[in-house]
Design an enzyme around this catalytic site. Structure first.
Site, PDB file in Angstrom:
ATOM      1  N   THR A  91       0.839  -1.207   0.000  1.00 17.73           N
ATOM      2  CA  THR A  91       0.000   0.000   0.000  1.00 17.73           C
ATOM      3  C   THR A  91       0.872   1.255   0.000  1.00 17.73           C
ATOM      4  O   THR A  91       0.648   2.180  -0.778  1.00 17.73           O
ATOM      5  CB  THR A  91      -0.943  -0.010   1.228  1.00 17.73           C
ATOM      6  OG1 THR A  91      -1.852  -1.086   1.075  1.00 17.73           O
ATOM      7  CG2 THR A  91      -1.712   1.290   1.360  1.00 17.73           C
ATOM      8  N   TYR A 144       5.411  -0.822   8.149  1.00 20.56           N
ATOM      9  CA  TYR A 144       4.867   0.540   8.131  1.00 20.56           C
ATOM     10  C   TYR A 144       5.997   1.559   8.007  1.00 20.56           C
ATOM     11  O   TYR A 144       6.012   2.390   7.106  1.00 20.56           O
ATOM     12  CB  TYR A 144       4.074   0.767   9.416  1.00 20.56           C
ATOM     13  CG  TYR A 144       3.390   2.116   9.513  1.00 20.56           C
ATOM     14  CD1 TYR A 144       2.241   2.390   8.766  1.00 20.56           C
ATOM     15  CD2 TYR A 144       3.868   3.101  10.376  1.00 20.56           C
ATOM     16  CE1 TYR A 144       1.596   3.618   8.877  1.00 20.56           C
ATOM     17  CE2 TYR A 144       3.228   4.324  10.492  1.00 20.56           C
ATOM     18  CZ  TYR A 144       2.087   4.584   9.748  1.00 20.56           C
ATOM     19  OH  TYR A 144       1.454   5.797   9.857  1.00 20.56           O
ATOM     20  N   TYR A 158      10.852  10.999  -7.892  1.00 16.28           N
ATOM     21  CA  TYR A 158       9.948  11.516  -8.951  1.00 16.28           C
ATOM     22  C   TYR A 158      10.135  13.033  -9.113  1.00 16.28           C
ATOM     23  O   TYR A 158      10.037  13.562 -10.220  1.00 16.28           O
ATOM     24  CB  TYR A 158       8.484  11.211  -8.617  1.00 16.28           C
ATOM     25  CG  TYR A 158       8.005   9.868  -9.134  1.00 16.28           C
ATOM     26  CD1 TYR A 158       8.372   8.674  -8.515  1.00 16.28           C
ATOM     27  CD2 TYR A 158       7.172   9.789 -10.258  1.00 16.28           C
ATOM     28  CE1 TYR A 158       7.922   7.439  -8.987  1.00 16.28           C
ATOM     29  CE2 TYR A 158       6.721   8.558 -10.734  1.00 16.28           C
ATOM     30  CZ  TYR A 158       7.095   7.393 -10.093  1.00 16.28           C
ATOM     31  OH  TYR A 158       6.655   6.184 -10.561  1.00 16.28           O
TER      32      TYR A 158
HETATM   33  P1  NAD Z   1      -7.030   5.426   9.082  1.00 11.00           P
HETATM   34  O1  NAD Z   1      -6.709   3.994   9.208  1.00 11.00           O
HETATM   35  O2  NAD Z   1      -8.245   5.938   9.779  1.00 11.00           O
HETATM   36  O3  NAD Z   1      -7.122   5.865   7.560  1.00 11.00           O
HETATM   37  C1  NAD Z   1      -6.453   5.214   6.509  1.00 11.00           C
HETATM   38  C2  NAD Z   1      -7.421   5.073   5.340  1.00 11.00           C
HETATM   39  O4  NAD Z   1      -6.744   4.460   4.243  1.00 11.00           O
HETATM   40  C3  NAD Z   1      -8.616   4.183   5.682  1.00 11.00           C
HETATM   41  O5  NAD Z   1      -9.804   4.784   5.250  1.00 11.00           O
HETATM   42  C4  NAD Z   1      -8.320   2.901   4.912  1.00 11.00           C
HETATM   43  O6  NAD Z   1      -9.494   2.179   4.584  1.00 11.00           O
HETATM   44  C5  NAD Z   1      -7.581   3.442   3.711  1.00 11.00           C
HETATM   45  N1  NAD Z   1      -6.727   2.449   3.051  1.00 11.00           N
HETATM   46  C6  NAD Z   1      -5.846   1.588   3.643  1.00 11.00           C
HETATM   47  N2  NAD Z   1      -5.226   0.843   2.705  1.00 11.00           N
HETATM   48  C7  NAD Z   1      -5.727   1.245   1.503  1.00 11.00           C
HETATM   49  C8  NAD Z   1      -5.489   0.840   0.171  1.00 11.00           C
HETATM   50  N3  NAD Z   1      -4.606  -0.128  -0.123  1.00 11.00           N
HETATM   51  N4  NAD Z   1      -6.169   1.457  -0.825  1.00 11.00           N
HETATM   52  C9  NAD Z   1      -7.082   2.427  -0.543  1.00 11.00           C
HETATM   53  N5  NAD Z   1      -7.345   2.844   0.700  1.00 11.00           N
HETATM   54  C10 NAD Z   1      -6.672   2.259   1.722  1.00 11.00           C
HETATM   55  O7  NAD Z   1      -5.729   6.215   9.596  1.00 11.00           O
HETATM   56  P2  NAD Z   1      -5.442   7.771   9.727  1.00 11.00           P
HETATM   57  O8  NAD Z   1      -5.005   8.009  11.106  1.00 11.00           O
HETATM   58  O9  NAD Z   1      -6.547   8.576   9.175  1.00 11.00           O
HETATM   59  O10 NAD Z   1      -4.152   7.915   8.798  1.00 11.00           O
HETATM   60  C11 NAD Z   1      -4.192   8.528   7.520  1.00 11.00           C
HETATM   61  C12 NAD Z   1      -2.783   8.672   6.994  1.00 11.00           C
HETATM   62  O11 NAD Z   1      -2.008   9.488   7.869  1.00 11.00           O
HETATM   63  C13 NAD Z   1      -2.023   7.345   6.866  1.00 11.00           C
HETATM   64  O12 NAD Z   1      -1.241   7.359   5.696  1.00 11.00           O
HETATM   65  C14 NAD Z   1      -1.135   7.339   8.085  1.00 11.00           C
HETATM   66  O13 NAD Z   1       0.030   6.576   7.867  1.00 11.00           O
HETATM   67  C15 NAD Z   1      -0.831   8.814   8.257  1.00 11.00           C
HETATM   68  N6  NAD Z   1      -0.462   9.131   9.648  1.00 11.00           N
HETATM   69  C16 NAD Z   1      -1.406   9.151  10.633  1.00 11.00           C
HETATM   70  C17 NAD Z   1      -1.020   9.413  11.939  1.00 11.00           C
HETATM   71  C18 NAD Z   1      -2.002   9.472  13.073  1.00 11.00           C
HETATM   72  O14 NAD Z   1      -1.598   9.657  14.218  1.00 11.00           O
HETATM   73  N7  NAD Z   1      -3.298   9.362  12.869  1.00 11.00           N
HETATM   74  C19 NAD Z   1       0.328   9.649  12.246  1.00 11.00           C
HETATM   75  C20 NAD Z   1       1.258   9.582  11.214  1.00 11.00           C
HETATM   76  C21 NAD Z   1       0.860   9.344   9.909  1.00 11.00           C
END
Ligand code: NAD
Ligand code: UDP
Length: 310
Positions: A91, A144, A158
């Protein structure tokens, strides 16, 4: 009118971002495979004619004419990203390639949601963007951490090779409404446990630290980053520098919910970072941004949200 693609748009952060973009007058394509996100998170936007919801997996190419891409698709909670580690790394890596290819073809700007996890178990504290990190390449969190590190590398390759316009943000622990109640992350776990009167599960001694950012502050930082000129690529830290131990968080949640829950201690997962705090000097300077919502205020809004989920 700008057309904006948000991958992972039905997740916690993505759903807040879609709402903000609609409020700013954008046309929004929300793309998600619903692994950890849900239609419920975006239900209130479905009747908006400027909102499109697409079920799609980012490991497969996607084509659309767009001006901006926010690439958020990726499970973020350890229990979810460790459920199928090979899928998680696909992913991050194939998702980044597909979105960067789309950006190259359309000339769109692409913002990559990277993470403080690229710093691993950091030796430099607080973490500054020039620090390269201390990551185990073969541990439980590696799918991750290394996936996100590789996605950053792809963004810069890119950019250098094909002039793709990129913005890389490193998000520190973020919380707020629309987190899944069974998401497994510390804020949602502690609040749900406290509201249900269940034991509060501290992993390890609770002396490890995190710096918690409320989601509205992050969304503001993301919008400002996307609005910067092409010369600014990041990476830039977006987080709240106020650092707490996990034990302090547990006590705060118990106090704020008035819960009778007691704290229990469970084993610390492997490679769990001991400390984490962003240096946000770069974000302050370039974006004129800093968080405005502190822990108690943010927790209070989040507790109200989780009460509706009991
Ligand atoms: P989340 O799990 O609520 O959201 C992730 C979303 O991505 C979900 O809706 C999931 O269904 C979708 N998804 C997962 N794999 C997928 C795929 N292969 N194709 C299409 N959709 C896919 O998590 P979040 O907290 O909202 O995180 C969003 C982004 O922010 C992520 O990339 C995460 O790594 C990054 N992030 C979040 C945090 C945090 O504290 N919340 C911290 C650092 C980075
Ligand atoms: N944690 C905890 N109890 C829980 C969930 C998490 O003590 O029920 C700890 C976890 O071990 C880590 C911290 O809280 O030290 C933050 O965990 P989370 O999964 O929210 O985020 P990350 O470790 O990815 O920063």
């Amino acid at each position: 009118m700008k057309r904006v693609l948000v991958t992972g748009g039905a997740g916690f952060i993505g759903s807040h971002l879609c709402k903000r973009l609609l409020n700013e007058g954008c046309d929004v394509i929300c793309l998600d495979n619903y692994f950890t996100g849900s239609k419920e998170n975006v239900a209130d936007m479905m009747s908006n004619p400027r909102f499109d919801l697409v079920r799609h997996d980012v490991i497969d190419p996607y084509k659309a004419e767009v001006d901006e891409i926010f690439n958020l698709a990726c499970p973020a909670s350890p229990i979810h990203y460790q459920y199928n580690p090979i899928k998680t790394i696909k992913t991050s890596v194939m998702g980044a390639i597909n979105m960067l290819d789309l950006a190259r073809r359309t000339g769109a700007k692409m913002l990559q949601a990277s993470t403080s996890e690229v710093y691993g178990d950091p030796i430099v504290h607080p973490q500054v963007e020039t620090y390269w990190g201390n990551v185990n390449p073969i541990g439980k969190r590696s799918c991750y951490d290394e996936g996100k590190r590789c996605a950053e590398t792809l963004c810069f390759d890119y950019h250098q090779q094909n002039d793709v316009r990129i913005k890389v943000i490193r998000i520190f622990n973020t919380y707020g409404p629309n987190m899944h109640p069974a998401d497994g992350r510390v804020v949602s776990n502690f609040i749900m446990q406290a509201l249900r009167g269940e034991d509060i599960t501290i992993y390890g001694t609770g002396e490890q630290t995190r710096s918690f950012q409320y989601v509205d502050d992050l969304i503001e930082g993301m919008m400002r980053t996307m609005a910067t000129g092409d010369e600014f690529t990041g990476p830039v830290n977006l987080g709240n520098p106020n650092e707490f131990t996990i034990a302090q968080l547990a006590e705060k949640v118990i106090e704020m919910t008035g819960s009778k829950s007691k704290i229990i201690y469970q084993p610390l997962p492997s490679d769990d970072p001991r400390q984490r705090q962003p240096n946000i000097g770069l974000a302050k300077k370039v974006l004129d941004w800093e968080p405005t919502i502190q822990l108690e205020q943010g927790l209070s809004k989040t507790i109200e949200y989780f009460k509706t989920k009991i």
